[in-house]
Design a protein around this motif. Sequence first.
Motif, short mmCIF file in Angstrom:
data_model
loop_
_atom_site.label_atom_id
_atom_site.label_comp_id
_atom_site.label_asym_id
_atom_site.label_seq_id
_atom_site.Cartn_x
_atom_site.Cartn_y
_atom_site.Cartn_z
N TYR A 1 29.37 22.03 29.75
CA TYR A 1 28.85 22.23 28.40
C TYR A 1 28.79 23.70 28.02
O TYR A 1 29.32 24.11 26.98
CB TYR A 1 27.47 21.60 28.28
N ASN B 1 25.11 18.52 28.29
CA ASN B 1 25.75 18.03 29.51
C ASN B 1 27.11 17.44 29.18
O ASN B 1 27.19 16.44 28.47
CB ASN B 1 24.85 16.98 30.19
N GLY B 2 28.17 18.08 29.64
CA GLY B 2 29.50 17.53 29.48
C GLY B 2 30.32 18.16 28.36
O GLY B 2 29.79 18.75 27.42
N THR C 1 30.10 16.38 24.81
CA THR C 1 28.81 16.75 24.20
C THR C 1 28.90 18.15 23.61
O THR C 1 28.37 18.40 22.51
CB THR C 1 27.68 16.69 25.25
N GLU D 1 24.24 12.21 34.63
CA GLU D 1 25.19 12.06 33.53
C GLU D 1 24.42 11.85 32.23
O GLU D 1 23.39 11.19 32.20
CB GLU D 1 26.09 10.85 33.79
N GLY D 2 24.93 12.45 31.16
CA GLY D 2 24.31 12.26 29.85
C GLY D 2 23.16 13.20 29.61
O GLY D 2 22.82 14.05 30.42
N ARG E 1 30.44 13.50 29.62
CA ARG E 1 28.96 13.56 29.56
C ARG E 1 28.35 14.08 30.86
O ARG E 1 27.15 13.92 31.08
CB ARG E 1 28.41 12.16 29.28
N ARG E 2 29.16 14.69 31.72
CA ARG E 2 28.64 15.25 32.97
C ARG E 2 29.32 16.59 33.23
O ARG E 2 30.54 16.67 33.25
CB ARG E 2 28.89 14.31 34.14
#
Length: 274
Positions: A101, A189-190, A193, A184-185, A135-136
């Motif tokens: 991210y 994060n990711g 995202t 995850e999420g 998402r990770r």
Amino acid sequence: MTLLIHSMSEFSDIILHALQIAGVRNIAEVGAEFGGTSQQLAAYARVTGGSLTSIDPAPKNEFLAWVAQTPEVRHMPEASHDAMPKLSNIDAWVIDGDHNYYTVIEELRIANRLALRDGKHLFALMHDVSWPCARRDCYYAPDRIPAEHRHPYSYEAGVTLGDPQLHEGRGFRGCGSFAWALHEGGPRNGVLTAVEDFLEETRTEERPLAWAHVPAVFGLGILFDSAAPWAPALAEMIMPWHNNKLLHALETNRLSNYLAVIDWQDRTAGRAAA
């Protein structure tokens, strides 16, 4: 592990067609690794009389050997956040660096600031916008991520489809070469995202941004200024690929098969160790 198809170069037909539609000449690439995509971008730039700048602090030896014999390609052995602000008049960004991210949203912010400064239409092609990095966070160099932006992580635990948890010594994992965030999420994060948050924070600007997601080979994302004169043609070209259900199903099947191979390898190694 060599069974894994993971290169952004698998999207070469879409990427090169998109560059042609947008009339791109000067390209900046973030993340070179072995140089597979770099060579295709360099060939495109050579034909169009443009340029390729490749940003990677630690590419593979294969890339270094190639770039040493390719004087028209400029290699910047720096982290993206340090190298990108030094560039100017970039028509397109090809982003396939560290898949987390903080790194990605800052790369998009820098690219956007440079586009505004240079009077360019923002145009970025991005890899790893699908599972598992959507998402990770993934960290190749965790120490480069400020502590307040870095999630707890593991080099040895792996990810599996449909399970937000990591599994120690099982699943798709870095085995020392890269690390996964433990969860995850959630916020910040990711890669996907990061894209969504960037789109939200730039929504008030006069230049509305368009987004397309090709759900194959870890996901190709295309972010572009919808006010650009070439935007309608690019949108028409990419629309059949955007969130394509068949591609998504094929990608899920591909990943399931690869994870099954990893599981088979782990069980074989476990029996051998016993």
